[in-house]
Structures are given as structure tokens and as C-alpha cells.
Design a protein around this motif. Structure first.
Motif, mmCIF file in Angstrom:
data_model
loop_
_atom_site.group_PDB
_atom_site.id
_atom_site.type_symbol
_atom_site.label_atom_id
_atom_site.label_comp_id
_atom_site.label_asym_id
_atom_site.label_seq_id
_atom_site.Cartn_x
_atom_site.Cartn_y
_atom_site.Cartn_z
ATOM 1 N N PHE A 37 0.855 -1.196 0.000
ATOM 2 C CA PHE A 37 0.000 0.000 0.000
ATOM 3 C C PHE A 37 0.882 1.234 0.000
ATOM 4 O O PHE A 37 1.765 1.379 0.845
ATOM 5 C CB PHE A 37 -0.922 -0.001 1.222
ATOM 6 N N GLU A 38 0.663 2.108 -1.005
ATOM 7 C CA GLU A 38 1.462 3.326 -1.131
ATOM 8 C C GLU A 38 0.549 4.535 -1.359
ATOM 9 O O GLU A 38 -0.423 4.449 -2.112
ATOM 10 C CB GLU A 38 2.409 3.214 -2.325
ATOM 11 N N VAL A 39 0.908 5.634 -0.718
ATOM 12 C CA VAL A 39 0.242 6.914 -0.957
ATOM 13 C C VAL A 39 1.321 7.910 -1.363
ATOM 14 O O VAL A 39 2.336 8.048 -0.670
ATOM 15 C CB VAL A 39 -0.506 7.408 0.299
ATOM 16 N N ASN A 40 1.116 8.597 -2.500
ATOM 17 C CA ASN A 40 2.123 9.523 -3.020
ATOM 18 C C ASN A 40 1.532 10.911 -3.259
ATOM 19 O O ASN A 40 0.475 11.047 -3.883
ATOM 20 C CB ASN A 40 2.699 8.995 -4.348
ATOM 21 N N ASN A 41 2.226 11.913 -2.705
ATOM 22 C CA ASN A 41 1.887 13.331 -2.950
ATOM 23 C C ASN A 41 0.405 13.625 -2.717
ATOM 24 O O ASN A 41 -0.280 14.190 -3.564
ATOM 25 C CB ASN A 41 2.277 13.725 -4.380
ATOM 26 N N TRP A 42 -0.083 13.245 -1.543
ATOM 27 C CA TRP A 42 -1.507 13.372 -1.228
ATOM 28 C C TRP A 42 -1.810 14.781 -0.703
ATOM 29 O O TRP A 42 -1.175 15.273 0.222
ATOM 30 C CB TRP A 42 -1.892 12.338 -0.178
ATOM 31 N N ASN A 43 -2.797 15.435 -1.318
ATOM 32 C CA ASN A 43 -3.190 16.800 -0.947
ATOM 33 C C ASN A 43 -4.697 16.863 -0.735
ATOM 34 O O ASN A 43 -5.462 16.292 -1.535
ATOM 35 C CB ASN A 43 -2.799 17.791 -2.045
ATOM 36 N N VAL A 44 -5.101 17.566 0.313
ATOM 37 C CA VAL A 44 -6.529 17.685 0.632
ATOM 38 C C VAL A 44 -6.821 19.108 1.098
ATOM 39 O O VAL A 44 -6.079 19.668 1.913
ATOM 40 C CB VAL A 44 -6.937 16.690 1.749
ATOM 41 N N TYR A 45 -7.918 19.676 0.587
ATOM 42 C CA TYR A 45 -8.356 21.001 1.017
ATOM 43 C C TYR A 45 -9.577 20.885 1.927
ATOM 44 O O TYR A 45 -10.338 19.914 1.846
ATOM 45 C CB TYR A 45 -8.681 21.881 -0.187
ATOM 46 N N HIS A 46 -9.745 21.881 2.780
ATOM 47 C CA HIS A 46 -10.845 21.922 3.743
ATOM 48 C C HIS A 46 -12.198 21.874 3.007
ATOM 49 O O HIS A 46 -12.358 22.508 1.967
ATOM 50 C CB HIS A 46 -10.741 23.209 4.576
ATOM 51 N N PRO A 47 -13.185 21.123 3.544
ATOM 52 C CA PRO A 47 -14.473 20.999 2.843
ATOM 53 C C PRO A 47 -15.284 22.292 2.787
ATOM 54 O O PRO A 47 -16.145 22.445 1.923
ATOM 55 C CB PRO A 47 -15.217 19.937 3.656
ATOM 56 N N VAL A 48 -15.012 23.248 3.698
ATOM 57 C CA VAL A 48 -15.765 24.504 3.734
ATOM 58 C C VAL A 48 -14.897 25.692 3.336
ATOM 59 O O VAL A 48 -15.290 26.522 2.512
ATOM 60 C CB VAL A 48 -16.379 24.740 5.138
ATOM 61 N N LEU A 49 -13.699 25.766 3.918
ATOM 62 C CA LEU A 49 -12.780 26.880 3.628
ATOM 63 C C LEU A 49 -11.935 26.505 2.405
ATOM 64 O O LEU A 49 -10.927 25.804 2.516
ATOM 65 C CB LEU A 49 -11.902 27.167 4.848
ATOM 66 N N ALA A 50 -12.349 26.981 1.263
ATOM 67 C CA ALA A 50 -11.825 26.495 -0.026
ATOM 68 C C ALA A 50 -10.323 26.648 -0.191
ATOM 69 O O ALA A 50 -9.675 25.838 -0.860
ATOM 70 C CB ALA A 50 -12.547 27.208 -1.170
ATOM 71 N N ASP A 51 -9.709 27.684 0.412
ATOM 72 C CA ASP A 51 -8.278 27.929 0.219
ATOM 73 C C ASP A 51 -7.397 27.312 1.301
ATOM 74 O O ASP A 51 -6.173 27.458 1.253
ATOM 75 C CB ASP A 51 -8.017 29.446 0.174
ATOM 76 N N ARG A 52 -8.009 26.649 2.243
ATOM 77 C CA ARG A 52 -7.232 26.091 3.350
ATOM 78 C C ARG A 52 -6.793 24.663 3.033
ATOM 79 O O ARG A 52 -7.613 23.765 2.901
ATOM 80 C CB ARG A 52 -8.057 26.100 4.646
ATOM 81 N N SER A 79 -13.972 10.528 2.186
ATOM 82 C CA SER A 79 -15.038 10.874 3.130
ATOM 83 C C SER A 79 -14.751 12.171 3.874
ATOM 84 O O SER A 79 -15.537 12.596 4.723
ATOM 85 C CB SER A 79 -15.248 9.731 4.134
ATOM 86 N N TYR A 80 -13.632 12.805 3.566
ATOM 87 C CA TYR A 80 -13.339 14.153 4.070
ATOM 88 C C TYR A 80 -12.623 14.934 2.971
ATOM 89 O O TYR A 80 -11.781 14.398 2.252
ATOM 90 C CB TYR A 80 -12.445 14.111 5.317
ATOM 91 N N GLY A 81 -12.942 16.246 2.882
ATOM 92 C CA GLY A 81 -12.157 17.153 2.065
ATOM 93 C C GLY A 81 -12.652 17.359 0.643
ATOM 94 O O GLY A 81 -13.545 16.667 0.154
ATOM 95 N N ARG A 82 -12.021 18.361 0.005
ATOM 96 C CA ARG A 82 -12.294 18.686 -1.393
ATOM 97 C C ARG A 82 -10.974 18.876 -2.131
ATOM 98 O O ARG A 82 -9.928 18.970 -1.505
ATOM 99 C CB ARG A 82 -13.125 19.965 -1.487
ATOM 100 N N ARG A 83 -11.062 18.942 -3.447
ATOM 101 C CA ARG A 83 -9.870 19.145 -4.291
ATOM 102 C C ARG A 83 -8.754 18.181 -3.866
ATOM 103 O O ARG A 83 -7.613 18.562 -3.682
ATOM 104 C CB ARG A 83 -9.399 20.590 -4.211
ATOM 105 N N ILE A 84 -9.110 16.922 -3.750
ATOM 106 C CA ILE A 84 -8.151 15.900 -3.328
ATOM 107 C C ILE A 84 -7.330 15.451 -4.526
ATOM 108 O O ILE A 84 -7.872 15.139 -5.594
ATOM 109 C CB ILE A 84 -8.886 14.697 -2.691
ATOM 110 N N SER A 85 -6.012 15.433 -4.338
ATOM 111 C CA SER A 85 -5.130 14.985 -5.415
ATOM 112 C C SER A 85 -4.036 14.093 -4.837
ATOM 113 O O SER A 85 -3.789 14.093 -3.643
ATOM 114 C CB SER A 85 -4.512 16.187 -6.130
#
Length: 517
Positions: A262-277, A314-320
Motif C-alpha cells: 500500500f502506497e500513498v504519493n503526494n496526497w493533498n486535501v483542502y478543507h471541505p468549507v474553507l476552499a483555500d485552506r 469521506s473528508y475534504g475537497r480538491r483531493i489529489s
């Protein structure tokens, strides 16, 4: 000579099929911090619910004397009018309301039916400062984590004219710094003449602040110890709780590490309400089969947000970023997809997200994989019973039957039901978020043994915990988070509390400076 502010005499409380309390006696001296301890299911919370009127007079046997007056509370309002305030282990906040609105809900700062919002906000700021919570009074409860919600509960309790403050596992959801602030707050209350009853499984906290301890075991009061006179140690307390010596807190385990899967690479998550956080910033990690990998970090570091975002977004937005399992890239857009791909997530909040409390053990056990006990959308009742009974025996779930509602179980047994549910789903990777929160030392040992067995069967374990000794005692390798980033990775043989804390407190600025250098 000190006088007793509270006496509970021969309290007996029975639920269908279970005698929760049997002739329990409790005597609390005025102005002291009195600890009430015992294993999960010993009856601690039940006793305090009897005292506070949650279980009204007439539903139990025995007598309650508060300041030498016999009390027959019909509800919690009556006990609060006497100055008895209880903070329950289950949070009782309204997610849609703000912190200020929750603190003064039912106790509004109003004149002639009109709420004085300026006074409400000013008073809320004072209370938040007192409990060490740096949040705006206007922040909705839904936007803060469970640890901060606990601090709001405490602020709500001390906003009332309290004479006897009952705290049921108040630091279970708090990190070390916040726990320390709360304990200091209790000591400050003591100086002001406020009496406290503290229920906690953290024995180091008990030995630090308590003046006396009453131990419950199997619904009976075993003994009351004076911390100064009786030379009380943690080992002495454990013996009273479990009725035997418990020399090793963590079971011995030799890891059987398999292939990287199991590998996770360069994982980014933004706050579900505060779009720039940005909540998770470029995190990468890996897990081998049979490996127990820890994630350490202070509250707000992003541990839970990372776990939830991996579990079907199940959490966050703009997940990459990229998730790979056995070399294959996964695109997990839902929890259902995550479960199908062999990923399970045991949440830190078992009551809110892990269980259906008004359902029985049987249904909760099979909930995440009902396709395994059904055909053409029809559940095979006999098969479901066999599965649930098998897990009840394997995980030593203490209940009269699998038809017992999970809401009536102790915290430790509820956690075993949650583990049963996710083990039954057949995961390859099991993410455990605070797996022993609010659980006594005996039940913790059983859950640690289950975790080791799962690892030995070839499953990968990702374990999040606020208790550093737990991570050090259980994990083969530990990643450390601060401000949404990984600040380090430590092998078991090099791991110490000091090394972890150094990485946990590393600011984002320092991380960036080191990266550029």
C-alpha cells in the motif's frame, strides 16, 4: 476534619438482563478531586447518571445525600439546580449551532426573553480562554474536531453555578497539552472550593491530581484509597481494577513483515468549507503486509483528515495524489469503493460514526459487508447470527447476547463491535483512528492483542493515536505529522517520546527551511 459533600449508599441499578450496579457506596469529601475508576462495564458512568438524574429516582435502589440532604432527582435539571453538573463521555452538542449558542443553550443570557448577544459572546470568550480553546465563539460546532468539542462541553459545564463537577473521561479526546491544561484547571477549581469527581482511564492523570480513588469492579465498589496515606501506585490501581496483576501493558509481538502493498504519493486535501485552506500537504507513505505503522501528531495536525480522505474521500475537497495497492492505482471516490478495494477505517468517534447505537450487536457486526450474509437483497438471519456469535466469542465481547443493543455496552465492548464490523469486511488495510480512546487498561490489552493477530494474518495496520506510549508499544514504524505535513519517519528501535514530540511540534516554516537547505 473534612465533611462529605456527597454520599451514595447501596446503589443498585438493573437493566434488562444486566445488573449494572450492586450495592455501590461512594463518599466524596468537600473540596477534593475524587477519582472513580474501573474497567469498561464496571458501572462508573451508570453511577454518575444515577447521581445526576439521567436515571431518575425510582429507577434504582439506594440513597443519595448531597450536603446531608436526601436527594431524589427526577431529571438532570433538578441535579443542576443543586450545583451538580455532569460532563458525559458522549458529547451533547448541536452541530449546526455556534460554540457560543451551544455553551448557553438552555441557560441563555437573556433579559425579558431577549438574548443579549454581546454578553453571550464576551462570556463565551472568557470561558474558552479558561479551558484553553482558541476558537471564535461564532464558529459552528460542526467545523471543529471532537477534541475541541470536548473543551466546549467543559466550558458549558463551568458556565453554571457548579458545586460538584463530574467529568466522565474528559481528556479522552485531548492531546497531552490540552489534557495538562484541563488537569491544571481542575486543580484551580479545587482552590476555589469546587469538588470534582473524575472518571478516567489515564492512570497518570489520576495519580497526579486525585486526592482519593474509589475503584469499581463488575458493578460493585471494591475499595476507596487515600492517595497520600495509602501510598497508591499505578500498579496498585490496576490490581484493584482487574483483580489481578497486569505487568506488561503491551503484548509481546515479533512482526512478520511481508511485501510492500500500500502506497500513498503526494496526497493533498483542502478543507471541505474553507476552499483555500490546505489541510493535507503533499503527504507520502507506505505500508507492508503484516506491518503496524503509526501516525503521531498533535490535535489539528491532520491525522484524522488524512485517514478519512484516503477512505473513499469521506473528508475534504480538491483531493489529489496517488493511492497504489499491490502496484495498481486506485481511484476511490466513495466509501463503498474503498471497502471493495479492501480498505477499512475504524473512526475515532465510534458513537457518532462507528455504530448504530439503537441496533443490536448482530446487525452492527455485519453492517459493512451485508453482501456476505445476503442473497438477492435478502439477509440470511441464521448466517448473520453465526457470524455475530463467532465475533462475540473471538473478541470476548461482554454482553448477555448478540441481541443486546450496542448503546447499552461499555466503551471497550463497543470498540470490539466496531472492530468486528471491519474485520468481517475482509480488509487488507485497516486504518485505526484512536482505537483505544476511553478504554481501560484491561480492554486495551485485549484490543492490542487483536491488532497484533490481524497483522500476523498479513493485514497492514495504519494506527493513529494521541498516546505516544501506545504508538511506541505497538508500532513497527511511525510517521509524524505537523500542520498537515509529514515531518519525519522513525523506525521502532529509534523511537522515543522525545524524538516524536520534537517532530510533532515542528512548524511549517521550519519544514520549508529544511527543505530549501
Amino acid at each position: 476534619m473534612t465533611t462529605a459533600i456527597l454520599e451514595m449508599r447501596k446503589i443498585t441499578k438493573t437493566f434488562p438482563g444486566v445488573k449494572a450496579l450492586e450495592n455501590v457506596n461512594l463518599r466524596v469529601q468537600e473540596g477534593e478531586i475524587h477519582a472513580l475508576i474501573g474497567e469498561n462495564g464496571a458501572g462508573k458512568s451508570t453511577l454518575m447518571k444515577v447521581l445526576s438524574g439521567v436515571y431518575p429516582h425510582g429507577t434504582y435502589e439506594g440513597d443519595i445525600l448531597f450536603k446531608d440532604e436526601v436527594c431524589e432527582f427526577k431529571d438532570i435539571k433538578q441535579s443542576e439546580n443543586k450545583g451538580i453538573v455532569i460532563i458525559h463521555q458522549e458529547l451533547a452538542l448541536v452541530p449546526q449551532l455556534t460554540i457560543a449558542e451551544n455553551i448557553f443553550l438552555g441557560n441563555e443570557q437573556a433579559r425579558r426573553g431577549i438574548i443579549n448577544w454581546n454578553e453571550t459572546i464576551v462570556r463565551t470568550r472568557e470561558l474558552l480562554q479558561l479551558v484553553g480553546l482558541n476558537e471564535s465563539p461564532n464558529t459552528p460546532i460542526a467545523e471543529i474536531g471532537v477534541g475541541k468539542q470536548q473543551l466546549v462541553e467543559i466550558a458549558k459545564a463551568i458556565s453554571k453555578q457548579v458545586k460538584l463537577l463530574i467529568l466522565d473521561e474528559p481528556t479522552a479526546a485531548l492531546n497531552e497539552d490540552d489534557s495538562e491544561n484541563l488537569l491544571n484547571l481542575l486543580l484551580e477549581f479545587k482552590k476555589q472550593g469546587i469538588t470534582s469527581v473524575l472518571i478516567s482511564h489515564k492512570l497518570n492523570e489520576i495519580t497526579r491530581v486525585a486526592d482519593s480513588i474509589t475503584i469499581l469492579r463488575d458493578g460493585k465498589s471494591i475499595e476507596t484509597l487515600d492517595m497520600k496515606k495509602d501510598n497508591v501506585t499505578e500498579d496498585r490501581i490496576i490490581k484493584g481494577m482487574v483483580g489481578r496483576e497486569l505487568t506488561n501493558r503491551y503484548p509481546e509481538h515479533t512482526p512478520r513483515l511481508g511485501d510492500l502493498f500500500f502506497e500513498v504519493n503526494n496526497w493533498n486535501v483542502y478543507h471541505p468549507v474553507l476552499a483555500d485552506r490546505k489541510v493535507i500537504d503533499n503527504c507520502s507513505f507506505e505500508v507492508r503486509r503484516g506491518e503496524i505503522v503509526g501516525i503521531a501528531g498533535l490535535m489539528g495536525s491532520g491525522r484524522t483528515e488524512l485517514a478519512m480522505s484516503l477512505f473513499g474521500q469521506s473528508y475534504g475537497r480538491r483531493i489529489s495524489g496517488e493511492i497504489r495497492k499491490d502496484g495498481k492505482q486506485l481511484h476511490l471516490k466513495s466509501i463503498t469503493q474503498a471497502i471493495k478495494e479492501g480498505i477499512a477505517y475504524v473512526t475515532e468517534d465510534r458513537k457518532e460514526y462507528g455504530l448504530i447505537l439503537n441496533e443490536d450487536i448482530k446487525r452492527n457486526t455485519t453492517l459493512a459487508a451485508m453482501n456476505k450474509i445476503s442473497k438477492w437483497f435478502v439477509i440470511n438471519d441464521n448466517q448473520e447470527i453465526i457470524v455475530a456469535e463467532d465475533f462475540r466469542k473471538k473478541l470476548n465481547i461482554k454482553a448477555p447476547s448478540i441481541l443486546q443493543k450496542t448503546g447499552n455496552l461499555s466503551g471497550g465492548n463497543q470498540q470490539k463491535v466496531v472492530l468486528s464490523k471491519w474485520i468481517f469486511s475482509g480488509p487488507d488495510l485497516l486504518i485505526l483512528d484512536e482505537p483505544t480512546r476511553g478504554i481501560d487498561v484491561g480492554a486495551k490489552y485485549e484490543i492490542y492483542s487483536i491488532i497484533n493477530e490481524l497483522a500476523d494474518s498479513g493485514k497492514g495496520i495504519l494506527m493513529i493515536s494521541s498516546e505516544l506510549p501506545e504508538l511506541l508499544g505497538m508500532c513497527d514504524r511511525i510517521y509524524v505529522m505537523s500542520e498537515g505535513r509529514f515531518t519525519g519517519e522513525i523506525e521502532r528501535e529509534n523511537a522515543t517520546q522525545e524524538a516524536l514530540m520534537r517532530l510533532m511540534t515542528k512548524s511549517r516554516g521550519k519544514i520549508q527551511d529544511e527543505h530549501h537547505n
